[in-house]
Design an enzyme around this catalytic site. Structure first.
Site, PDB file in Angstrom:
ATOM      1  N   GLY A 226     -15.433  20.925  -7.412  1.00 53.82           N
ATOM      2  CA  GLY A 226     -14.015  21.148  -7.130  1.00 53.82           C
ATOM      3  C   GLY A 226     -13.640  22.611  -7.220  1.00 53.82           C
ATOM      4  N   GLY A 227     -14.152  23.296  -8.243  1.00 53.54           N
ATOM      5  CA  GLY A 227     -13.849  24.711  -8.403  1.00 53.54           C
ATOM      6  C   GLY A 227     -14.419  25.551  -7.281  1.00 53.54           C
ATOM      7  N   GLU A 246     -12.891  27.810 -14.395  1.00 52.48           N
ATOM      8  CA  GLU A 246     -13.801  27.429 -15.477  1.00 52.48           C
ATOM      9  C   GLU A 246     -14.448  26.126 -15.047  1.00 52.48           C
ATOM     10  OE1 GLU A 246     -13.769  25.237 -19.596  1.00 52.48           O
ATOM     11  OE2 GLU A 246     -12.162  26.727 -19.474  1.00 52.48           O
ATOM     12  N   CYS A 283     -15.642  20.974 -22.347  1.00 52.52           N
ATOM     13  CA  CYS A 283     -16.413  21.975 -21.609  1.00 52.52           C
ATOM     14  C   CYS A 283     -17.375  22.714 -22.532  1.00 52.52           C
ATOM     15  CB  CYS A 283     -15.485  22.960 -20.914  1.00 52.52           C
ATOM     16  SG  CYS A 283     -14.272  23.719 -22.013  1.00 52.52           S
TER      17      CYS A 283
END
Length: 507
Positions: A226-227, A246, A283
């Site tokens: 997605g990033g 991130e 994360c």
């Protein structure tokens, strides 16, 4: 067919509440345009005035704590205790960033007076940071409050003087709307332009937002896929914009032989607790554990992991991806399940797992070096220091790296620490990466794929720097300069003048 979002209880998998309509392209464009119209007024505020706005937001979030926590728990299953702590962190971020901005540190004012007799002569130069403009903030699902629409990225952007259009995460659409309403009402009571903060929802809205020419920067916390897609959109615009993503991180932990001998049993329990915290959906989860050959901890590790009860995964997609990635890791020719994870009948619950392999399995082969988002980790056994010297530089970039040692003279630690520092943004000794202190010195970032820009942090006051840029004024009459650059320092800011730091004026 119009896109709609639904609140889903992760403990049962059942939808609840009314469907939520996704934001239309026209409404996204209006929100971005309103943010652009509000930007000059927010940028023109004195640091103390902007700090007051942020403190008003913090107070409003605190006042609505019970409603926010109840709804966030219903949509995330993360538990009231965890979410009350997360909301406290969220309000603390607003307050801390407000105090930091108030000192003038965000402006980073530097004044070098003219030196006509220098060789060559030097003109008067004065520099300060100005806001980039409207920021798109993409909320994360695993921290619906601390990294949601009211999270650290929003706090940092507002502290920088940038309006925010926040995109709700599909896993917590109702929580995002509630947070957006609380923030908007607080800002309105404080006299802020309504364009300073808006929430939009839906997959297409996220794409429309990153493409809108009124948006000048974006911040994202989520998956690598997605990033990367949003980063490509940001870079491919007619006017490319900064994208601060991130993404994924393995967060390796190296345990030295001396540490195993001194406190192996305790390390096993600590690792299992950290690895399964929040159902492994941090994360900073320690997803890769290096143990020396002959460590003798296999049974204890398996027992500790099996004993952990975890929260449900945040949604069905994440649960299914977790199972698939754990199975893929264990299918490697040199790997095996030490503890095989499984799904639980109710909702999106799962059991934790462990995959074991020799460290040699990653030497020249990155198939095992992919984050498994959820409560499964990879345990690698290494033969000696020489093997660590060979394989550690092959690790992907990460947010954190940890060494568990016995003494500072530990030779394995002395070898591992500098190698891990090359591949991560935060190096930890005799601790665990889950838990990120919101401080001035914190760095929550790292080389790709941990983030898209390893120079910046998304936690701590350094996060504000992502949303400003410097402008220098040369030989400019004081009457035309911003107040912060006047010689008499009327705002009482922290400044560097002719190479020396000026003391901050007393309140």
């Amino acid at each position: 067919m119009a896109e709609t979002l639904h609140s889903v209880d992760p403990t049962t998998g059942a939808a609840f509440g009314d469907p939520i309509a996704a934001t239309t392209p026209e409404a996204v464009a209006r929100a971005a345009a309103a943010a652009r119209a509000a930007a000059p007024g927010l940028a023109a505020m004195r640091p103390s005035e902007r700090a007051d706005l942020m403190r008003a937001v913090a107070a409003a979030l605190h006042d609505h704590e019970d409603d926010i926590v109840a709804l966030a728990d219903a949509e995330s299953g993360l538990g009231e205790t965890r979410l009350r702590g997360e909301l406290a962190r969220t309000t603390g971020q607003f307050e801390q960033y407000a105090a930091h901005a108030e000192t003038g540190a965000v402006l980073d004012v530097v004044i070098d007076h003219a030196a006509p007799r220098a060789t060559p002569p030097r003109p008067d130069l004065r520099r300060l940071n100005i806001p980039l403009g409207p920021v798109a903030v993409y909320a994360a699902s695993n921290f619906p409050l601390a990294f949601g629409v009211a999270g650290t990225d929003t706090a940092a952007a507002l502290a920088a003087g940038c309006p925010v259009v926040a995109k709700a995460h599909a896993s917590q659409p109702a929580t995002a709307i509630l947070l957006g309403t609380v923030i908007a009402e607080a800002l309105d009571k404080h006299g802020a332009d309504p364009g300073v903060f808006t929430v939009v929802s839906g997959f297409q809205a996220g794409l429309d937002l990153i493409r809108d020419p009124n948006i000048k920067a974006a911040a994202f916390t989520g998956s690598i896929a997605g990033g990367r897609a949003l980063a490509d959109e940001a870079a491919g615009r007619p006017e490319p914009i900064p994208f601060y993503g991130e993404l994924g991180s393995l967060n390796p932990v190296v345990v030295t032989p001396e540490a195993v001998a001194q406190r192996g049993t305790a390390l096993v329990e600590e690792f299992a607790a950290s690895m399964t915290l929040g159902a492994g959906q941090f994360c900073t989860k320690p997803g890769l554990l290096f143990l020396p050959e002959g460590h003798g901890l296999d049974d204890a590790l398996a027992e500790a992991v099996r004993a952990k009860e975890v929260h449900p995964m945040l949604n069905g997609r994440i649960r299914d991806a977790y199972a698939a990635e754990a199975a893929r890791l264990a299918s490697h020719p040199q790997a095996r399940f030490a503890v095989e994870p499984s799904a639980v009948d109710d909702g999106f619950a799962v059991t934790p797992g462990l995959v074991s392999a020799p460290a040699a399995a990653i030497d020249g082969d990155d198939a095992l070096l992919h984050e498994c988002f959820g409560p499964t980790a990879l345990v690698l056994t290494y033969a000696d220091t020489a093997e660590l010297q060979r394989v550690l530089p092959q690790l992907p970039g990460g947010l954190t790296a940890t060494v568990q040692l016995a003494t500072s003279a530990d030779p394995v630690a002395q070898t591992a620490l500098p190698l891990l520092a090359e591949r991560s943004g935060r190096v930890i000794v005799n601790g665990w990466p889950t838990g990120v202190a919101v401080t001035h010195a914190q760095h929550h970032g790292g080389p790709w794929p941990a983030t898209t820009n390893a120079r910046h942090t998304s936690v701590g006051t350094g996060a504000i720097a992502r949303f400003v840029r410097p402008v220098a004024y040369q030989s400019t009459p004081e009457s035309l300069l911003p107040e912060a650059l006047h010689d008499d320092n009327p705002l009482g800011l922290q400044r560097r003048v002719d190479g020396r730091m000026e003391p901050v004026a007393e309140a």
